[in-house]
Motif scaffolding. Structure first.
Motif, PDB file in Angstrom:
ATOM      1  N   MET A   1       0.850  -1.186   0.000  1.00 28.84           N
ATOM      2  CA  MET A   1       0.000   0.000   0.000  1.00 28.84           C
ATOM      3  C   MET A   1       0.890   1.242   0.000  1.00 28.84           C
ATOM      4  N   ASN A   2       0.443   2.239  -0.714  1.00 30.90           N
ATOM      5  CA  ASN A   2       1.154   3.510  -0.780  1.00 30.90           C
ATOM      6  C   ASN A   2       1.283   4.106   0.628  1.00 30.90           C
TER       7      ASN A   2
ATOM      8  N   GLN B   1       6.370  13.181   3.379  1.00 27.49           N
ATOM      9  CA  GLN B   1       6.290  12.168   2.318  1.00 27.49           C
ATOM     10  C   GLN B   1       5.938  12.831   0.989  1.00 27.49           C
TER      11      GLN B   1
ATOM     12  N   ASN C   1       8.974  13.005  -1.803  1.00 24.27           N
ATOM     13  CA  ASN C   1       8.844  11.987  -2.829  1.00 24.27           C
ATOM     14  C   ASN C   1       7.544  12.171  -3.609  1.00 24.27           C
TER      15      ASN C   1
ATOM     16  N   LEU D   1       5.237   9.405  -4.996  1.00 17.36           N
ATOM     17  CA  LEU D   1       4.232   8.721  -4.184  1.00 17.36           C
ATOM     18  C   LEU D   1       2.828   9.197  -4.515  1.00 17.36           C
TER      19      LEU D   1
ATOM     20  N   LYS E   1       1.794  10.100  -7.507  1.00 17.52           N
ATOM     21  CA  LYS E   1       1.414   9.377  -8.729  1.00 17.52           C
ATOM     22  C   LYS E   1       1.013   7.947  -8.399  1.00 17.52           C
ATOM     23  N   GLU E   2       1.797   7.293  -7.553  1.00 14.36           N
ATOM     24  CA  GLU E   2       1.480   5.918  -7.172  1.00 14.36           C
ATOM     25  C   GLU E   2       0.114   5.837  -6.483  1.00 14.36           C
ATOM     26  N   ALA E   3      -0.145   6.784  -5.588  1.00 13.28           N
ATOM     27  CA  ALA E   3      -1.421   6.777  -4.868  1.00 13.28           C
ATOM     28  C   ALA E   3      -2.583   7.030  -5.818  1.00 13.28           C
TER      29      ALA E   3
ATOM     30  N   GLU F   1      -2.697   6.349  -8.979  1.00 15.75           N
ATOM     31  CA  GLU F   1      -2.895   5.124  -9.768  1.00 15.75           C
ATOM     32  C   GLU F   1      -3.551   4.026  -8.931  1.00 15.75           C
ATOM     33  N   GLU F   2      -3.121   3.912  -7.667  1.00 13.90           N
ATOM     34  CA  GLU F   2      -3.696   2.893  -6.780  1.00 13.90           C
ATOM     35  C   GLU F   2      -5.190   3.139  -6.568  1.00 13.90           C
TER      36      GLU F   2
END
Length: 83
Positions: A1-2, A52, A56, A59, A61-63, A65-66
């Motif tokens: 998980m992000n 965070q 970074n 993160l 972008k990752e979140a 997408e998630e």
């Protein structure tokens, strides 16, 4: 998980609020910072979360997408901020 999503969930922020937060974040990152401040997170968790996000940005972008949101809005918002 992000890790950003994990911090929010650990502090009782529900999925709906998390989704809304990242929608605001994709459309207007500056407004999202105010929204994050209104979530009622303890100061130490708020500082961790902001750290965070600042240290970074990948993160985000990752979140996004998630959560299944549209990251192209983040890119558009970044371009507008740079003008």
């Amino acid at each position: 998980m992000n890790p950003i999503i994990a911090i929010l969930k650990e502090n009782g922020i529900n999925d709906e609020k998390i989704g809304s937060l990242f929608e605001v974040l994709t459309e207007n990152p500056l407004a999202a910072m105010g929204t994050i401040g209104q979530l009622g997170l303890p100061q130490d968790k708020l500082q961790l979360l902001m750290g965070q996000v600042m240290q970074n940005p990948a993160l985000i972008k990752e979140a996004v997408e998630e959560l299944g949101l549209d990251f192209s809005k983040v890119e558009l918002a970044k371009e507008q901020l740079q003008k």
